[in-house]
Design a protein around this motif. Structure first.
Motif, short mmCIF file in Angstrom:
data_model
loop_
_atom_site.label_atom_id
_atom_site.label_comp_id
_atom_site.label_asym_id
_atom_site.label_seq_id
_atom_site.Cartn_x
_atom_site.Cartn_y
_atom_site.Cartn_z
N GLU A 1 -2.31 -5.21 -2.44
CA GLU A 1 -3.33 -4.52 -2.78
C GLU A 1 -3.38 -2.97 -3.74
OE1 GLU A 1 -6.09 -4.89 0.34
OE2 GLU A 1 -4.84 -6.71 1.48
N LYS A 2 -4.73 -2.64 -4.28
CA LYS A 2 -4.18 -1.62 -5.49
C LYS A 2 -5.18 -0.77 -3.71
CE LYS A 2 -7.01 0.31 -7.72
NZ LYS A 2 -9.37 0.58 -8.78
N PRO A 3 -3.75 0.42 -4.12
CA PRO A 3 -4.06 1.05 -3.00
C PRO A 3 -5.24 1.59 -2.54
CG PRO A 3 -2.33 1.87 -4.25
CD PRO A 3 -3.07 0.33 -4.91
N SER A 4 -5.59 2.16 -0.94
CA SER A 4 -6.70 2.53 -1.03
C SER A 4 -6.95 3.85 0.00
CB SER A 4 -8.32 1.59 -0.55
OG SER A 4 -7.85 1.20 0.79
N ASP A 5 -7.68 4.43 -0.06
CA ASP A 5 -7.54 5.59 1.31
C ASP A 5 -7.92 4.67 2.41
OD1 ASP A 5 -7.14 7.79 -0.85
OD2 ASP A 5 -9.67 7.61 -0.90
N GLU A 6 -8.32 3.58 2.41
CA GLU A 6 -7.99 3.05 3.91
C GLU A 6 -6.87 2.65 4.07
OE1 GLU A 6 -10.64 2.25 5.84
OE2 GLU A 6 -11.90 4.10 4.53
N MET A 7 -6.08 2.63 4.05
CA MET A 7 -4.71 2.67 4.43
C MET A 7 -4.07 3.91 5.04
SD MET A 7 -2.74 1.03 0.72
CE MET A 7 -1.01 0.74 1.31
N LEU A 8 -4.89 4.57 4.53
CA LEU A 8 -4.01 6.37 6.05
C LEU A 8 -5.27 5.82 7.16
CD1 LEU A 8 -4.21 8.68 2.92
CD2 LEU A 8 -2.22 7.97 4.48
N ASN A 9 -6.00 4.93 7.18
CA ASN A 9 -6.87 5.59 8.30
C ASN A 9 -5.98 5.05 9.54
OD1 ASN A 9 -9.27 5.29 10.11
ND2 ASN A 9 -10.52 3.66 8.45
N PRO A 10 -6.17 5.82 10.40
CA PRO A 10 -5.31 5.25 11.87
C PRO A 10 -5.57 3.97 12.23
CG PRO A 10 -5.89 7.61 11.71
CD PRO A 10 -6.50 6.82 10.77
N GLN A 11 -7.57 4.31 12.47
CA GLN A 11 -7.59 2.82 13.49
C GLN A 11 -7.24 1.69 12.69
OE1 GLN A 11 -9.06 4.34 16.41
NE2 GLN A 11 -8.75 7.04 15.25
N LYS A 12 -6.92 1.70 11.05
CA LYS A 12 -7.23 -0.13 11.33
C LYS A 12 -5.81 0.00 10.06
CE LYS A 12 -11.51 0.42 8.41
NZ LYS A 12 -12.76 0.39 8.16
N GLY A 13 -5.77 0.81 9.87
CA GLY A 13 -4.58 1.36 8.55
C GLY A 13 -3.19 0.25 8.37
N ILE A 14 -1.98 1.20 8.30
CA ILE A 14 -0.61 0.80 8.25
C ILE A 14 -0.49 1.64 9.47
CG2 ILE A 14 -0.13 -0.96 7.02
CD1 ILE A 14 0.11 0.90 4.64
N CYS A 15 -1.03 3.08 9.09
CA CYS A 15 0.01 4.06 9.90
C CYS A 15 0.37 4.18 11.66
CB CYS A 15 -0.33 5.14 9.58
SG CYS A 15 -1.01 5.82 7.85
N SER A 16 -0.56 3.01 12.24
CA SER A 16 -0.87 2.88 12.95
C SER A 16 -0.06 1.28 14.10
CB SER A 16 -1.75 2.30 14.09
OG SER A 16 -2.51 1.27 13.07
N SER A 17 0.94 1.18 13.01
CA SER A 17 1.64 -0.08 13.03
C SER A 17 2.92 0.21 14.05
CB SER A 17 2.01 -0.74 12.16
OG SER A 17 2.46 -0.53 11.00
#
Lengths: 357, 411
Positions: free
Chosen positions: B265-281
């Motif tokens: 996917e086109k990288p977006s700032d939402e990827m960093l969103n800890p609530q729904k992004g991928i960091c929290s995985s």
């Protein structure tokens, strides 16, 4: 105070024929008839020219006529000099309105046959002034050194180059070399602020002097002696002042709400942007050249059109000497039709230039 | 008289020679046939080989100078329709011969066959799998066009369809137990959109990651090497980041771990969103990693919103006629800082990211203040205009009254 004023007046009277001048102005009258309002356009042209001179001098204080700094200096005027934006916009808008006013003034005098004897030279100097102001417009357009102006100048000087015999040397003279460059900018600046104003001063002087000598012309078929006249001073002068104030209001409104754009800096190595067009008053000629077939008889279409325009300009200057009917105070249908056709052609081609791709 | 004879004979021989050179029994006979037997003739007209004078018999054998069925006699080397293995041999006969290829295209590569042998396709073919792709499956059999011809099956925008012909066919790929949604995923990806919708030919197609003739599926550990070919800066930052050893330890591939593959996917700032992004995985709520992600996300968003605000005011002021091009340049610098900060996320160094964000915030504030100044200027201009209008109207009225007075006194 009154004593001082009287002594200054007396001192001046001894040195300048002030009394004769005041007498002349106080006796000067303007004929009253249904077409009198066209007289205002001469004054409008004069007012816009004065505006050009004043705003032009103010712009000169900051403008730098080199390829490296012309655009930057105009940007500085618009962005940082107090009221610079207003001065630049008024200069550009008044230049355009001036050309428009000259066209209106010229066609009004043409249709009223004001060029009749003894006013032939007033007409000739007037037409010459139109050509000079077109040259003012052409040279001034390049001075901000922006993209549109650069390519329009390139096209414009290229057209001059198509003229037989004198075309190429004239193009080199205008450009200051083979290409439009810094040399062209310096040259155009010289034309715009020194050569053209010098010539204008002389021709405009003659034009105004002739008007004072011959007075206002009355339309064909009207007897000047039978017409009522209103005093030039103060009545007509006050009316003219009111018109000038109206024009100032229009100029300020245009400058505030539609400031003249600066565009992007010219890049001689960049490809020409699409839709390059000259200023609106050259558009009828530009479109004619564009629509010309490649060959007419044995002459190239473009060269043919340029030659036709040259002959038309020459014919236009000679109108007072060719219209023998008006000279005898007779109706001159042929010349009225020539005027109508020319006017319709200029207007329709100017509009078409904006519509056609 | 003698001269006349020479001219007539010369003309006769020229015509004969010309007509013979043009005659080819394969072409003539197949042109008279129908459907599949005629099709190759029509396709060959555009074929790159045919343009260079290489005709049917060069691959299929036979004698093109004989105009009956005996032209297809085995004694003339006629092989008919070559089988898959033969196709590779046939093509490489010329394409692996540098001396021969030099005559036609001096710059062309001649290692296709060697590479093909190392590819999954080549290995399976060697094992006798006739379903795998050989030269003609990708380049087409007749009507082969150069890769830079938009009509070619190997033109960048045509490659997903060419590969998808087999790899997107569930039934065909059943025996290999590999997914068949790659093409679908690619077309929806940022790369697919750039290549297929925006027409950006520099965007990768299947072959740019998997290779051309030596195509192999990139393994989980070397997929990053493929991404690095283009995304070198992000890769450089990631390699020095604390995530690299952690990912290696956990067996997660560098890029794939966050961005996925095929359906990237086109990288977006939402990827960093800890609530729904991928960091929290990986980073639990309340952990250090989680709070750093939270901070980066909020700071990037803050800069993004402030840039939007400054842009809004500058556009408004520009429309009002105030010259603000310098402020737009400053804002452009702020946008560059935002891009830089987004890229620096790959380093996961909060200090470096904040430096870029602060630089951006500084420029955004400058641009915004210029916008505010411009707005004030525009309002002042309008007020000034209103005052001057009143002044001019009063002057005109005064002149009008003076004129009336003048006329009255005259009367």
């Amino acid at each position: 105070m009154k004593k001082l004023r009287n002594s200054i007046y007396k001192w001046l009277l001894e040195r300048i024929p002030l009394k004769e001048l005041i007498d002349f102005i106080s006796k000067k009258g303007v004929p009253i008839h249904p077409y009198s309002y066209w007289y205002f356009f001469g004054g409008i042209c004069l007012f816009l020219y004065i505006t050009q001179v004043i705003t032009g001098i103010l712009l000169l204080l900051y403008y730098k006529p080199t390829m490296e700094s012309a655009y930057e200096s105009v940007h500085f005027i618009v962005a940082h000099v107090p009221f610079g934006w207003l001065i630049r916009s008024i200069h550009s808008w008044s230049a355009n309105l001036l050309i428009g006013a000259i066209f209106i003034h010229m066609f009004s005098t043409y249709f009223l046959k004001a060029y009749r004897p003894p006013r032939e030279l007033t007409w000739v100097t007037g037409v010459l002034l139109l050509f000079i102001f077109l040259a003012f417009g052409f040279s001034g357009y390049l001075l901000p050194w922006n993209e549109l102006a650069f390519f329009a100048t390139k096209v414009g000087t290229e057209i001059v180059g198509t003229l037989p015999i004198i075309g190429y040397p004239l193009k080199i003279f205008l450009r200051g070399g083979e290409e439009v460059s810094g040399a062209t900018l310096t040259r155009f600046f010289g034309f715009h602020v020194a050569i053209l104003p010098g010539i204008t001063f002389i021709i405009l002087g003659i034009h105004l002097l002739l008007i004072q000598i011959h007075g206002m012309s009355v339309p064909l078929g009207m007897d000047e002696k039978e017409l009522k006249k209103e005093p030039f001073f103060p009545n007509f002068f006050i009316k003219e002042l009111m018109v000038w104030l109206g024009i100032t209001m229009i100029l300020v409104s245009l400058s505030v709400f539609f400031p003249w754009p600066l565009g992007n800096k010219a890049d001689p190595f960049a490809p020409a942007p699409p839709g390059i067009k000259p200023e609106w008053y050259f558009n009828f000629m530009f479109l004619t050249l564009k629509l010309m077939p490649s060959k007419i008889i044995f002459i190239e279409g473009e060269v043919f059109a340029v030659l036709v325009f040259f002959f038309a300009a020459f014919f236009w200057i000679l109108v007072p000497f060719l219209d023998i009917w008006s000279a005898k105070e007779k109706r001159s249908g042929l010349f009225t039709w020539i005027g109508i056709v020319s006017l319709v052609y200029i207007i329709s081609m100017t509009i078409l230039a904006y519509i056609l791709p | 008289m003698k001269m006349k004879k020479i001219i007539i004979y010369s003309l006769f021989f020229f015509i004969c020679n010309f007509s013979f050179a043009k005659e080819d029994s394969c072409f003539d006979c197949h042109n008279e046939l129908e459907d599949n037997l005629k099709k190759p003739v029509e396709m060959m007209k555009n074929d790159i080989h045919y343009q260079f004078g290489i005709s049917c018999s060069h691959c299929h054998g036979g004698n093109p100078l004989i105009f009956d069925e005996s032209a297809m006699d085995k004694k003339y080397g006629f092989i008919g329709v070559p089988d898959k293995k033969e196709i590779v041999q046939l093509c490489s006969k010329c394409h692996s011969n540098p001396e021969y290829m030099k005559k036609y295209k001096p710059g062309i590569r001649v290692d296709q066959m060697e590479l093909y042998k190392t590819s999954k396709h080549g290995i399976l073919l060697e094992k006798g799998d006739k379903k795998v792709a050989v030269c003609s499956d990708c380049h087409s059999s007749h009507g082969v066009l150069p890769s830079n011809d938009p009509r070619s099956t190997i033109f960048p925008q045509k490659i997903p369809t060419t590969c998808g012909k087999c790899h997107g066919d569930k039934e065909y790929m059943k025996a290999y137990s590999i997914p068949t949604d790659q093409i679908e995923g690619f077309l929806e990806s940022v790369h697919g959109e750039a290549l297929m919708k925006k027409g950006d030919l520099s965007a990768p197609a299947c072959n740019d990651c998997h290779g051309n003739h030596g195509s192999v599926p990139p393994n989980i550990e070397n997929i990053a090497y493929v991404c690095r070919q283009c995304h070198s800066l992000a890769a450089e930052l990631f390699l020095k980041s604390p995530h690299k050893p952690a990912f290696d330890k956990m067996g997660i591939s560098e890029c794939v771990g966050c961005h996925g593959y095929h359906r990237i996917e086109k990288p977006s700032d939402e990827m960093l969103n800890p609530q729904k992004g991928i960091c929290s995985s990986c980073h639990e709520k309340g952990s250090k990693g989680f709070s750093i992600a939270e901070k980066i996300y909020s700071e990037i968003n803050d800069l993004k919103n402030k840039i939007k605000e400054a842009e809004l005011i500058l556009n408004r002021v520009y429309k009002m006629g105030v010259e603000v091009s310098e402020a737009f340049l400053v804002l452009q610098n702020a946008k560059s800082s935002l891009t830089n900060a987004r890229n620096l996320v790959h380093s996961f160094e909060i200090k470096r990211i904040e430096e870029a964000i602060n630089e951006g915030l500084k420029n955004t504030e400058k641009a915004y203040n210029e916008g505010k100044k411009g707005e004030k200027e525009a309002i002042m201009r309008r007020k000034g205009f209103a005052f001057s209008l009143i002044f001019f109207i009063i002057l005109i009225l005064a002149l009008f009254l003076r004129l009336k007075e003048e006329k009255f006194s005259k009367n």
